[in-house]
Design an enzyme around this catalytic site. Sequence first.
Site, short mmCIF file in Angstrom:
data_model
loop_
_atom_site.label_atom_id
_atom_site.label_comp_id
_atom_site.label_asym_id
_atom_site.label_seq_id
_atom_site.Cartn_x
_atom_site.Cartn_y
_atom_site.Cartn_z
N HIS A 147 -8.46 11.52 -88.81
CA HIS A 147 -7.94 12.76 -89.38
C HIS A 147 -6.83 12.52 -90.40
CE1 HIS A 147 -9.86 15.69 -86.51
NE2 HIS A 147 -10.10 14.54 -85.90
N ASP A 195 -0.96 13.33 -96.78
CA ASP A 195 -1.51 14.18 -95.72
C ASP A 195 -3.01 13.96 -95.69
OD1 ASP A 195 -1.72 16.15 -93.75
OD2 ASP A 195 -0.35 17.51 -94.79
C1 G6P Z 1 -1.91 15.40 -86.58
C2 G6P Z 1 -2.81 14.34 -85.99
C3 G6P Z 1 -3.36 14.78 -84.64
C4 G6P Z 1 -2.24 15.22 -83.74
C5 G6P Z 1 -1.42 16.32 -84.41
C6 G6P Z 1 -0.23 16.79 -83.56
O1 G6P Z 1 -2.67 16.49 -86.99
O2 G6P Z 1 -3.86 14.01 -86.89
O3 G6P Z 1 -4.07 13.71 -84.04
O4 G6P Z 1 -2.73 15.66 -82.51
O5 G6P Z 1 -0.93 15.83 -85.64
O6 G6P Z 1 0.59 15.73 -83.19
P1 G6P Z 1 0.85 15.34 -81.66
O7 G6P Z 1 1.53 14.01 -81.73
O8 G6P Z 1 1.73 16.43 -81.13
O9 G6P Z 1 -0.47 15.31 -80.96
#
Ligand code: G6P
Length: 480
Positions: A168, A382
């Site tokens: 992602h 991003d």
């Molecule tokens: C980004 C990453 C995700 C992640 C999200 C939130 O979008 O690509 O994999 O889950 O951030 O971050 P966190 O560390 O809270 O899961």
Amino acid sequence: DPTGTRTAGEYDLVVVANRLPVDVTVTDSGIETTRAPGGLVTALAPIMRDADGAWVGWAGTPDLELDAFDDDDIFMVPVDLSATEVEAYYEGFSNGTLWPLLHDAVVDPEFHRAWWNSYVTVNRRFATAAAKAAAPGGTVWVQDYQLMLVPSLLRALRPDLKIGFFLHIPFPPPEIFSQLPWRKQVVEGMLGADLVGTQRVSDAANILRSVRRHTDLTTRGQVVTVGGRWTRPERHVRIAAFPISIDTTAIAALAETPEVIERAAQIRRELGDPAVMLLGVDRLDYTKGIRHRLKAFGELLEDGSVSVPDVTLVQVASPSREQVERYKVLRDDVEVTVGRINGDHGALGKAAIHYMHHSYPLEEMVAMYRAADVMLVTALRDGMNLVAKEYIAARTDLDGVLVLSEFAGAADELGQALIINPHDIDGLKRAIMEAISMSSREKRRRMRSLRRRVIDSDVQSWAASFLGTLRATPARDSHV
Ligand code: G6P
């Protein structure tokens, strides 16, 4: 079955992600879970309903041992992490090493062997859970940078599976990625998949370049041939872009409800009816360019191009990874800067910047999108940036201007936004002024074209296209 103890599970489609799509709260009477609304789970829930789906992930709390449970259409398989693993695998290697490194090292990544060891241990735990859940010949879809070793670990356990991996976040050029002491293991980890998906075409090209640099495998176009050492006969891994999107229909429908339309008007009134409302919405993350945005806005106030209370900036910064040192530093920086700008330019009841360190339900976010004249997406790097797409989806009224960083994946698709380089503060200031003074005819023209894009490519079509491509990869002899 020469693997002996292992028996295949019963799920045809298994999603493996660091997080489960549920919020878990611990109450006196036990544990309660509620579905956390996210793009990925929205897209996959209907597919899982048809396919017998399971989701392997962490519930977000350390040292919480949960049994697997059914949640509507999805069988949830919690993976436990100890407090030490949360520090070393999640905060450490995932978010102190890989996150900054893969975002072009916009801050220095830290390399610690203990973090890496924990990352390997936890990736193995996720792979084992997925191997247990998947039906014979089933499909497993592994998500994101926290789990880059899972494809190859899983392939070793279950060569009969179709394995997809989607990154992602960006993948940097090999000149940057090569810093990683474990670069070869990470690249080979991904190559356990049949299909590796990225956000941008350039991310896929960068992975292919790292494959060529750090392995002796051959690549041809998007395809890597893996043979001999791990599997016989050789197999092929496709690495290609599948830009993610949002649930456009749901957001557009929400934006049209009388409640949201009224709430949008109310937000403007609560701000004191400014002529122009600028909006920023981000996780509080150093990749998002919040400081650059604040600098540009501060200078516009300073040089008199805009003034309070005519123009106001609403900045929503949702709390994120608060135990990680760089995030603490960022929060302090942002909050000092907001305080300084408000101190210099605000007055009683007339703030220059309305700063909120909260997260809000989707309804409130969509109302903010509807209320904002200008949406500022100034990321330094991003993977995609779904806020940009959500803003467009919410503007069924064809009003509003999107200012968008060329370093967000979304810029590849959203050329009708005002595209900026966030490092160029003068350029960013010019774009903000252009957005503020844009004619409504020009706004409508641009928004119409942007909307066409997010209507045609939503998160449902993204998931269908990735899984369709994955399932079309040729079946292998299962030599178990
Ligand atoms: C980004 C990453 C995700 C992640 C999200 C939130 O979008 O690509 O994999 O889950 O951030 O971050 P966190 O560390 O809270 O899961």
